[in-house]
Write an enzyme that holds these catalytic residues in place. Structure first.
Site, PDB file in Angstrom:
ATOM      1  N   TRP A 107      76.544 107.195   0.259  1.00  0.00           N
ATOM      2  CA  TRP A 107      77.514 106.095   0.377  1.00  0.00           C
ATOM      3  C   TRP A 107      77.760 105.689   1.846  1.00  0.00           C
ATOM      4  O   TRP A 107      78.888 105.688   2.325  1.00  0.00           O
ATOM      5  CB  TRP A 107      78.836 106.487  -0.260  1.00  0.00           C
ATOM      6  CG  TRP A 107      78.805 106.796  -1.722  1.00  0.00           C
ATOM      7  CD1 TRP A 107      77.748 107.176  -2.489  1.00  0.00           C
ATOM      8  CD2 TRP A 107      79.928 106.756  -2.625  1.00  0.00           C
ATOM      9  NE1 TRP A 107      78.129 107.372  -3.790  1.00  0.00           N
ATOM     10  CE2 TRP A 107      79.462 107.133  -3.902  1.00  0.00           C
ATOM     11  CE3 TRP A 107      81.282 106.460  -2.474  1.00  0.00           C
ATOM     12  CZ2 TRP A 107      80.302 107.197  -5.008  1.00  0.00           C
ATOM     13  CZ3 TRP A 107      82.128 106.534  -3.580  1.00  0.00           C
ATOM     14  CH2 TRP A 107      81.636 106.888  -4.830  1.00  0.00           C
ATOM     15  N   GLN A 144      71.280  99.932   9.349  1.00  0.00           N
ATOM     16  CA  GLN A 144      72.653 100.391   9.551  1.00  0.00           C
ATOM     17  C   GLN A 144      72.722 101.672  10.395  1.00  0.00           C
ATOM     18  O   GLN A 144      73.428 101.734  11.413  1.00  0.00           O
ATOM     19  CB  GLN A 144      73.287 100.612   8.176  1.00  0.00           C
ATOM     20  CG  GLN A 144      74.730 100.966   8.244  1.00  0.00           C
ATOM     21  CD  GLN A 144      75.382 101.165   6.892  1.00  0.00           C
ATOM     22  OE1 GLN A 144      76.583 101.240   6.832  1.00  0.00           O
ATOM     23  NE2 GLN A 144      74.644 101.262   5.815  1.00  0.00           N
ATOM     24  N   LEU A 145      71.949 102.677   9.999  1.00  0.00           N
ATOM     25  CA  LEU A 145      71.958 103.938  10.749  1.00  0.00           C
ATOM     26  C   LEU A 145      71.336 103.745  12.131  1.00  0.00           C
ATOM     27  O   LEU A 145      71.826 104.295  13.122  1.00  0.00           O
ATOM     28  CB  LEU A 145      71.210 105.023   9.964  1.00  0.00           C
ATOM     29  CG  LEU A 145      71.029 106.356  10.693  1.00  0.00           C
ATOM     30  CD1 LEU A 145      72.376 106.979  11.068  1.00  0.00           C
ATOM     31  CD2 LEU A 145      70.212 107.335   9.838  1.00  0.00           C
ATOM     32  N   ALA A 174      63.725 102.869   5.987  1.00  0.00           N
ATOM     33  CA  ALA A 174      63.598 103.184   4.564  1.00  0.00           C
ATOM     34  C   ALA A 174      63.652 101.908   3.748  1.00  0.00           C
ATOM     35  O   ALA A 174      64.095 100.857   4.229  1.00  0.00           O
ATOM     36  CB  ALA A 174      64.747 104.103   4.120  1.00  0.00           C
ATOM     37  N   TYR A 175      63.180 102.021   2.525  1.00  0.00           N
ATOM     38  CA  TYR A 175      63.412 100.981   1.518  1.00  0.00           C
ATOM     39  C   TYR A 175      64.692 101.400   0.815  1.00  0.00           C
ATOM     40  O   TYR A 175      64.736 102.445   0.158  1.00  0.00           O
ATOM     41  CB  TYR A 175      62.236 100.932   0.532  1.00  0.00           C
ATOM     42  CG  TYR A 175      62.390  99.870  -0.530  1.00  0.00           C
ATOM     43  CD1 TYR A 175      61.668  98.680  -0.461  1.00  0.00           C
ATOM     44  CD2 TYR A 175      63.263 100.050  -1.599  1.00  0.00           C
ATOM     45  CE1 TYR A 175      61.829  97.702  -1.430  1.00  0.00           C
ATOM     46  CE2 TYR A 175      63.420  99.075  -2.557  1.00  0.00           C
ATOM     47  CZ  TYR A 175      62.696  97.902  -2.480  1.00  0.00           C
ATOM     48  OH  TYR A 175      62.848  96.938  -3.437  1.00  0.00           O
ATOM     49  N   THR A 203      68.813 111.146   0.494  1.00  0.00           N
ATOM     50  CA  THR A 203      69.936 110.580  -0.253  1.00  0.00           C
ATOM     51  C   THR A 203      70.459 111.485  -1.371  1.00  0.00           C
ATOM     52  O   THR A 203      69.713 112.304  -1.927  1.00  0.00           O
ATOM     53  CB  THR A 203      69.486 109.235  -0.870  1.00  0.00           C
ATOM     54  OG1 THR A 203      70.495 108.752  -1.747  1.00  0.00           O
ATOM     55  CG2 THR A 203      68.206 109.379  -1.667  1.00  0.00           C
ATOM     56  N   TYR A 263      64.244 104.357  -6.617  1.00  0.00           N
ATOM     57  CA  TYR A 263      64.654 104.627  -5.230  1.00  0.00           C
ATOM     58  C   TYR A 263      64.798 106.136  -4.994  1.00  0.00           C
ATOM     59  O   TYR A 263      64.205 106.700  -4.068  1.00  0.00           O
ATOM     60  CB  TYR A 263      65.970 103.900  -4.930  1.00  0.00           C
ATOM     61  CG  TYR A 263      66.649 104.352  -3.666  1.00  0.00           C
ATOM     62  CD1 TYR A 263      66.139 104.002  -2.412  1.00  0.00           C
ATOM     63  CD2 TYR A 263      67.812 105.144  -3.706  1.00  0.00           C
ATOM     64  CE1 TYR A 263      66.763 104.427  -1.237  1.00  0.00           C
ATOM     65  CE2 TYR A 263      68.431 105.559  -2.549  1.00  0.00           C
ATOM     66  CZ  TYR A 263      67.907 105.203  -1.321  1.00  0.00           C
ATOM     67  OH  TYR A 263      68.524 105.632  -0.165  1.00  0.00           O
ATOM     68  N   ASP A 273      55.845  99.713  12.306  1.00  0.00           N
ATOM     69  CA  ASP A 273      55.816  99.693  10.841  1.00  0.00           C
ATOM     70  C   ASP A 273      55.375 101.089  10.401  1.00  0.00           C
ATOM     71  O   ASP A 273      54.217 101.463  10.598  1.00  0.00           O
ATOM     72  CB  ASP A 273      54.831  98.616  10.372  1.00  0.00           C
ATOM     73  CG  ASP A 273      54.638  98.637   8.864  1.00  0.00           C
ATOM     74  OD1 ASP A 273      55.230  99.509   8.185  1.00  0.00           O
ATOM     75  OD2 ASP A 273      53.888  97.791   8.363  1.00  0.00           O
ATOM     76  N   LYS A 333      62.535 108.612  -2.621  1.00  0.00           N
ATOM     77  CA  LYS A 333      63.140 109.386  -1.521  1.00  0.00           C
ATOM     78  C   LYS A 333      62.806 110.872  -1.690  1.00  0.00           C
ATOM     79  O   LYS A 333      62.506 111.569  -0.720  1.00  0.00           O
ATOM     80  CB  LYS A 333      64.665 109.167  -1.474  1.00  0.00           C
ATOM     81  CG  LYS A 333      65.090 107.751  -1.072  1.00  0.00           C
ATOM     82  CD  LYS A 333      64.700 107.364   0.353  1.00  0.00           C
ATOM     83  CE  LYS A 333      65.462 108.131   1.402  1.00  0.00           C
ATOM     84  NZ  LYS A 333      65.114 107.650   2.772  1.00  0.00           N
TER      85      LYS A 333
END
Ligand SMILES: NC(=O)c1ccc[n+]([C@@H]2O[C@H](COP(=O)([O-])OP(=O)(O)OC[C@H]3O[C@@H](n4cnc5c(N)ncnc54)[C@H](OP(=O)(O)O)[C@@H]3O)[C@@H](O)[C@H]2O)c1
Length: 294
Positions: A151, A11-12, A61-62, A102, A126, A37, A130
């Site tokens: 978000w 997305q980013l 990221a995961y 995050t 998660y 990778d 992070k």
């Protein structure tokens, strides 16, 4: 100036590609997970040798918050080992790392916005990976910007806004939690903020209002302004799209998930606004922009 973007199909990553044309002074190199990778150190070395980036934005990221509870090793590999690999490669090649983190590093027990100095205390795998990724970077590199956000949504990839729009086309009634408070972040606004940091870092004299300082490396919060619950976010998405649906506010206890979410994760943005003379849009204004322009 060369800026390498990892995780370019996320997305980013896609939001960065979308805005990249506005910055002809920057040569962007976009690498998706097949090109690079980040869990493979040789891959990192090879890409840095080839493109010689001055900056690396880690958008890889995961991000599967619930699934991470059942596959912690995979989350650790990408969010910690991957981040460390990039930090070590940046260190060796004298590049600056911009790493995205995050609000889930916090437990959500506060009732006022989280500052960069607040003590992290993740409640799930998660968030823990992070936070461990942030710490792995800090151990090996001094030239880093860690940007914590929350978000994230956009016209790209999978996110809450797109899920709400899809569900509204399939159902008449939707229940959304109303007791988790945070701030939506338009991925395009985040992408612009990351580029603003880079431009300030390399040419502080060209950024209007910027104070000349030795360096600004460190941790920063970034989200849009304001705050809401997931229910209020959904309500605004439907209102702007003129979608009529029976939307029900529910408590988190009625929507159990494998990973616990922070009840409150609003981020204090004073540091990033002051350091980079950044104006941040209100979340509702940014949401209107995206829905209207689609
Ligand atoms: N989304 C949110 O609400 C949110 C909130 C707070 C913070 N963040 C942070 O913001 C950042 C960007 O999130 P996002 O929403 O853009 O995530 P995303 O859409 O899930 O994208 C993550 C990207 O990382 C790639 N990736 C996974 N493993 C990789 C590896 N080993 N090497 C290289 N690439 C790999 C994925 O590629 P494949 O699909 O090919 O695996 C995917 O394209 C992340 O650091 C995330 O933790 C996100």
């Amino acid at each position: 100036m060369v800026v390498l973007v990892t995780g370019a199909n996320g997305q980013l990553g896609q939001a960065l590609r979308y805005v990249s044309g506005n910055y002809p002074e920057i040569t962007f190199v976009f690498c998706d997970s097949a090109d690079l990778d980040i869990t493979n150190k040789q891959d990192c070395e090879a890409v840095f040798d080839q493109y010689k980036p001055h900056y690396c934005i880690n958008a890889a990221a995961y991000t599967a918050v619930d699934k991470a509870e059942s596959e912690p090793e995979k989350a650790y590999l990408i969010n910690v080992v991957g981040a460390k690999n990039l930090a070590e490669t940046c260190q060796k090649h004298n590049a600056v790392l911009l790493h995205v983190s995050t609000d889930f590093v916090f437990d959500g027990s506060k009732t006022t916005p989280y500052t960069e100095e607040d003590q992290p205390n993740p409640t799930g795998v998660y968030g823990q990976t992070k936070l461990d990724g942030e710490r792995a970077i800090q151990e090996v590199l001094s030239n880093y910007y860690i940007i914590r956000t929350s978000w994230v949504y956009s016209q790209f990839g999978n996110n809450f806004m797109k899920t709400m729009l899809r569900l509204a086309s399939e159902r008449d009634t939707l229940s959304v939690v109303n007791d988790q408070i945070g701030t939506p972040t338009h991925a395009v606004d985040l992408a612009e903020a990351l580029i603003r940091i880079i431009l300030t870092d390399c040419h502080p004299e060209l950024v209007e209002g910027q104070q000349l300082t030795i360096n600004n490396f460190g941790i920063y919060n970034f989200s849009n302004e304001g705050q809401c619950s997931w229910y209020e976010f959904a309500r605004k998405i439907f209102e702007i799209n003129k979608i009529t649906i029976n939307l029900l506010p529910i408590p988190t206890s009625s929507y159990p998930t494998p990973a616990e979410r922070p009840k409150y994760s609003v981020l204090d943005k004073n540091k990033i606004k002051e350091t980079f003379c950044l104006e941040i849009k209100n979340w509702e204004d940014s949401l209107k922009r995206i829905l209207i322009s689609e």
